[in-house]
Every structure is written in C-alpha cells, then in structure tokens.
Motif scaffolding. Structure first.
Motif, PDB file in Angstrom:
ATOM      1  N   MET A 215      54.141  58.884 108.422  1.00  9.48           N
ATOM      2  CA  MET A 215      53.394  58.420 107.191  1.00  9.48           C
ATOM      3  C   MET A 215      54.464  58.792 105.969  1.00  9.48           C
ATOM      4  O   MET A 215      54.146  58.150 105.198  1.00  9.48           O
ATOM      5  N   LYS A 216      55.242  59.685 106.263  1.00  8.35           N
ATOM      6  CA  LYS A 216      56.065  60.127 105.067  1.00  8.35           C
ATOM      7  C   LYS A 216      56.974  58.811 104.863  1.00  8.35           C
ATOM      8  O   LYS A 216      57.147  58.435 103.493  1.00  8.35           O
ATOM      9  N   MET A 217      57.431  58.421 106.071  1.00  8.22           N
ATOM     10  CA  MET A 217      58.385  56.979 105.708  1.00  8.22           C
ATOM     11  C   MET A 217      57.697  55.730 105.309  1.00  8.22           C
ATOM     12  O   MET A 217      57.789  55.232 104.300  1.00  8.22           O
ATOM     13  N   LEU A 218      56.627  55.696 105.827  1.00  8.49           N
ATOM     14  CA  LEU A 218      55.484  54.525 105.447  1.00  8.49           C
ATOM     15  C   LEU A 218      55.274  54.518 103.847  1.00  8.49           C
ATOM     16  O   LEU A 218      55.270  53.613 102.972  1.00  8.49           O
ATOM     17  N   GLU A 219      54.597  55.658 103.566  1.00  9.89           N
ATOM     18  CA  GLU A 219      54.055  55.891 102.227  1.00  9.89           C
ATOM     19  C   GLU A 219      55.222  55.792 101.189  1.00  9.89           C
ATOM     20  O   GLU A 219      55.098  55.186 100.195  1.00  9.89           O
ATOM     21  N   SER A 220      56.216  56.586 101.159  1.00  6.17           N
ATOM     22  CA  SER A 220      57.338  56.526 100.362  1.00  6.17           C
ATOM     23  C   SER A 220      58.059  55.513 100.021  1.00  6.17           C
ATOM     24  O   SER A 220      58.292  55.065  99.004  1.00  6.17           O
ATOM     25  N   GLN A 221      58.187  54.649 101.328  1.00  4.07           N
ATOM     26  CA  GLN A 221      59.079  53.336 101.161  1.00  4.07           C
ATOM     27  C   GLN A 221      58.204  52.268 100.316  1.00  4.07           C
ATOM     28  O   GLN A 221      58.616  51.563  99.618  1.00  4.07           O
ATOM     29  N   TYR A 222      56.937  52.276 101.026  1.00  2.00           N
ATOM     30  CA  TYR A 222      56.095  51.421 100.123  1.00  2.00           C
ATOM     31  C   TYR A 222      55.913  51.750  98.695  1.00  2.00           C
ATOM     32  O   TYR A 222      55.897  50.613  97.838  1.00  2.00           O
ATOM     33  N   ALA A 223      55.665  52.956  98.229  1.00  2.00           N
ATOM     34  CA  ALA A 223      55.678  53.425  96.987  1.00  2.00           C
ATOM     35  C   ALA A 223      57.118  52.964  96.010  1.00  2.00           C
ATOM     36  O   ALA A 223      56.678  52.559  95.019  1.00  2.00           O
TER      37      ALA A 223
ATOM     38  N   HIS B  30      51.838  58.434  90.889  1.00  2.42           N
ATOM     39  CA  HIS B  30      51.636  58.348  92.313  1.00  2.42           C
ATOM     40  C   HIS B  30      50.914  57.229  92.595  1.00  2.42           C
ATOM     41  O   HIS B  30      49.984  56.727  92.147  1.00  2.42           O
ATOM     42  N   LEU B  31      51.378  56.338  93.747  1.00  2.00           N
ATOM     43  CA  LEU B  31      50.549  55.142  94.153  1.00  2.00           C
ATOM     44  C   LEU B  31      49.360  55.587  95.297  1.00  2.00           C
ATOM     45  O   LEU B  31      48.546  55.032  95.196  1.00  2.00           O
ATOM     46  N   PHE B  32      49.711  56.467  95.864  1.00  3.79           N
ATOM     47  CA  PHE B  32      48.743  56.974  97.091  1.00  3.79           C
ATOM     48  C   PHE B  32      47.833  58.265  96.445  1.00  3.79           C
ATOM     49  O   PHE B  32      48.449  59.084  95.698  1.00  3.79           O
ATOM     50  N   GLN B  33      46.631  58.249  96.884  1.00  5.95           N
ATOM     51  CA  GLN B  33      45.739  59.497  96.414  1.00  5.95           C
ATOM     52  C   GLN B  33      45.936  60.428  97.573  1.00  5.95           C
ATOM     53  O   GLN B  33      45.325  60.536  98.610  1.00  5.95           O
ATOM     54  N   GLY B  34      46.310  61.599  96.752  1.00  2.68           N
ATOM     55  CA  GLY B  34      46.631  62.778  97.720  1.00  2.68           C
ATOM     56  C   GLY B  34      47.517  62.445  99.134  1.00  2.68           C
ATOM     57  O   GLY B  34      48.103  61.431  99.290  1.00  2.68           O
ATOM     58  N   ARG B  35      47.138  63.470 100.081  1.00  2.48           N
ATOM     59  CA  ARG B  35      47.623  63.242 101.397  1.00  2.48           C
ATOM     60  C   ARG B  35      46.976  62.023 102.330  1.00  2.48           C
ATOM     61  O   ARG B  35      45.862  62.005 101.886  1.00  2.48           O
TER      62      ARG B  35
END
Length: 189
Positions: free
Chosen positions: A75-83, A95-100
């Motif tokens: 999830m770190k890889m997915l969320e950070s690279q997509y952001a 922040h693109l994503f809301q919290g964890r």
C-alpha cells in the motif's frame, strides 16, 4: 493516542480500501485508472500478492488481496507512487489520500465471498451502472467471462462455489437472493 497494530500473518487475506482526501476524486480520466492498475502490476512484482478482486471508484479503491508480506509495503508503494503521478499531472498539492488505508482481515470463506460481492456491486450501488459487468474498472468481468487475466486470481474464489462456478458467481452477485446465501450455508458449513 497510538494506533492499533494491524493483524498480519503470512497468507492472510484483506479487504483493503483507500479514499481520496475529503472524499475528493482520485481518478479523473481513463488513463488515471489505467495508471493505477499498472501500478498494481508493478507492486505485485516487488511485493508479491494475489489480487482476488478490485474496484476503482471515482474517489476510492477496493482491493481483496492475499499476501505473504504485511500489506503496508504494497500500500505504501501504491499510494505514494500514485500520489506523485496525480499531484504532478493535476498540479495538486497536499495529501491525495485521506489518512491511512483501511484493511479488514478476511477470516472465513463466507466472508471472502461476501466481500467480493460487495466490491463488485459498488458501482451499481453508486448508480454508476445498472449491472456490475458494465463497469470497466472492476475485476468482475474476470469472474463471469473466461479470460486469461494475469492481474486477478479467480481460482480461489471460484473453487468455493458449486458447478458451474462462473454462472453461480454471477447469480450470487447480481441476484443477491437469500436462497443463494442459504444454499452456500447449507452446502459448505
């Protein structure tokens, strides 16, 4: 206040969700959905996992995954690279994503089936499509049409169903009848 540690053990199955900050859109165009799915493939190579179901909604994502690694790595890889992609493309700041991301461990076969149906019906419940197979950003078509989809692992879920499993799964998802639930309960419990 500290966060509760996430339950994890090798081979565990999770329903993972992540939502756009302030429930805002995280996908604007078709190429955004495609980019995210390509990131899923890249992430699978680095942190191997089985993707049993997915649905990319306008402002959130559902993944049903089984992994031998803690899901935080994928999830770190997915969320950070997509952001990074999204922020650069749309000149978005913050922040693109809301919290964890949220993750719920799947503990039995019935829950596994129920979550997959919930994921695949998300676009119908949101009134984006009338039938789940009409929505292009979900794994549902991989279950009802025989394909060689390398992204989604369908055999585990289909092995939980009576013959013919694809037709039964379609009935299970689209009809949502109580008799299906009782049939599964009688047959497998």
């Amino acid at each position: 206040m500290s966060r509760k540690p996430r339950i994890w053990y090798p081979g565990s199955i999770y329903h993972v969700t992540c939502r756009g900050n302030r429930r805002e859109a995280i996908f604007y165009r078709e190429e955004d959905y495609e980019y995210f799915l390509n990131l899923v493939d890249d992430t699978k190579r680095k942190w191997p996992f089985q993707l049993h179901a997915y649905c990319l909604m306008t402002n959130h994502v559902h993944l049903l995954v089984q992994t031998d690694h803690h899901p935080q790595y994928m999830m770190k890889m997915l969320e950070s690279q997509y952001a990074v992609y999204f922020n650069k493309k749309y000149r978005y700041e913050g922040h693109l994503f809301q919290g964890r991301y949220k993750s719920e461990i799947i503990t039995d076969r019935n829950y596994f089936l129920t979550v997959s149906r919930y994921i695949h019906l998300n676009p119908v419940k949101a009134k984006m499509v009338a039938r789940p197979y009409e929505y292009p950003w979900s794994s549902y078509a991989s279950y009802i049409y025989p394909t060689d989809c390398l992204r989604v692992t369908t055999d585990r879920l289909l092995s939980c169903l009576p013959h013919p499993p694809r037709a039964f799964y379609q009935y299970y998802v689209e009809e949502s009848k109580k008799d299906v639930e009782s049939y599964l309960k009688q047959t497998f419990d």
